[in-house]
Design a protein around this motif. Sequence first.
Motif, short mmCIF file in Angstrom:
data_model
loop_
_atom_site.label_atom_id
_atom_site.label_comp_id
_atom_site.label_asym_id
_atom_site.label_seq_id
_atom_site.Cartn_x
_atom_site.Cartn_y
_atom_site.Cartn_z
N THR A 101 33.51 -34.51 -85.65
CA THR A 101 33.33 -35.95 -85.88
C THR A 101 34.54 -36.54 -86.59
OG1 THR A 101 30.92 -35.76 -85.99
CG2 THR A 101 31.91 -37.67 -87.06
N LEU A 102 35.02 -35.83 -87.59
CA LEU A 102 36.19 -36.30 -88.33
C LEU A 102 37.39 -36.46 -87.40
CD1 LEU A 102 37.28 -35.06 -91.83
CD2 LEU A 102 38.95 -35.28 -90.00
N LYS A 103 37.60 -35.46 -86.58
CA LYS A 103 38.74 -35.48 -85.66
C LYS A 103 38.60 -36.62 -84.65
CE LYS A 103 41.43 -32.32 -82.75
NZ LYS A 103 41.51 -30.94 -82.22
N ARG A 104 37.40 -36.86 -84.17
CA ARG A 104 37.17 -37.92 -83.18
C ARG A 104 37.48 -39.30 -83.77
NH1 ARG A 104 32.63 -40.69 -82.57
NH2 ARG A 104 31.39 -39.09 -83.63
N HIS A 105 37.02 -39.53 -85.01
CA HIS A 105 37.29 -40.82 -85.66
C HIS A 105 38.79 -41.06 -85.82
CE1 HIS A 105 33.40 -42.54 -86.73
NE2 HIS A 105 32.96 -41.32 -87.00
N LEU A 106 39.50 -40.01 -86.17
CA LEU A 106 40.95 -40.15 -86.35
C LEU A 106 41.65 -40.43 -85.02
CD1 LEU A 106 41.76 -37.38 -88.98
CD2 LEU A 106 41.70 -39.86 -89.32
N GLN A 107 41.21 -39.75 -83.96
CA GLN A 107 41.81 -39.97 -82.65
C GLN A 107 41.60 -41.41 -82.19
OE1 GLN A 107 39.89 -36.86 -80.37
NE2 GLN A 107 41.64 -35.48 -80.57
#
Length: 342
Positions: free
Chosen positions: A273-279
């Motif tokens: 989830t963290l990675k998706r928000h950053l992308q």
Amino acid sequence: MVSSGRPWGGAGVPGIYVVLLYDVLESLNLDASALLVGLGVSRDELLAVDRRVSMSLAQTVAERGVEMVGERGLGFRYARAMSITLHGPVGLLALSSASAQDALDAACRFLGLRAPFLEIHRTRQSGQAHLQLRSTRPLGIAHDFIIEAMLVGLVFMIEQLLESLPQGLEIHRCGPAPAWLMALRKEVGVPVCFDQEENALVFPLSALEARPRLADPQVAAIARQQCEMEFRQWRTEDEGVMARRIRSALQDHPAPLPSLQGMAERLAVSARTLKRHLQQAGLSYRQLQDEERYQQARRLLVQSENSISEVAYRLGYNDVANFSKAFKRWSGMTPSAYREKR
């Protein structure tokens, strides 16, 4: 593929600045199309009104431009090609301000709308104003190009505002004079002083009283309203809520910084989830880590009691060479060179 950003409604860099770099390369008979290969965006798309791109894409393009141009003064050439009107409402506000002081205040307040990776620090010394430019995030090999373009660009903007440059105006630059300087120095219009302690524009305080030739209170009021609306939106949506939470957590965390998984646990979300928000914000966790490591490294390096090896170790590097390589990528100079300039 690097995110190409989105129309205005979040953080990023105006697409027109990428178009300008594209055109500068074409004027040098270089393959400007190579700037955008693999980035999912075309020059025509970047011409759209209020089109913005992610800061990661903008940095990628800038680094490619530096590699293509080499030692031919890209920052100067870019600044020379830029008109103050390209800055939208911010440029209009500067042009119509009642005084050079008001124009400067506007530039400092609204810089983030056009260059969210820079900040201006203003000081006064012995009757002179110092406008010091500092990067707020690692700019890699594009660092010198961006600083040079901004400083020379400010000189050209002052000339557009006042029709003539004030006496005593100088550009101060960290580091040695580049190879291109002798060929283009006269065209800058003001002295360029190298091996200085700051990247700054220096001029007499009396110059702030000058009146821009297109001063117009009604136009200035409308332009300021537009800038304030953009500014509020930018501050609200800048890079997404998750990115702001991560940046805040990294600033509060002592070195070495946590891994992606460690940060996800700290924020009570999954790593995915963290990675998706950053992308979605055009960012990566490594980029945010590097930004904070750069800030921590600068703070530690100015403390003379810390050896470079100690700074490297405190930041989580087991090898001083790796730290030196990373720091040069962030700032354009080695840790030892940075320390000597402070």
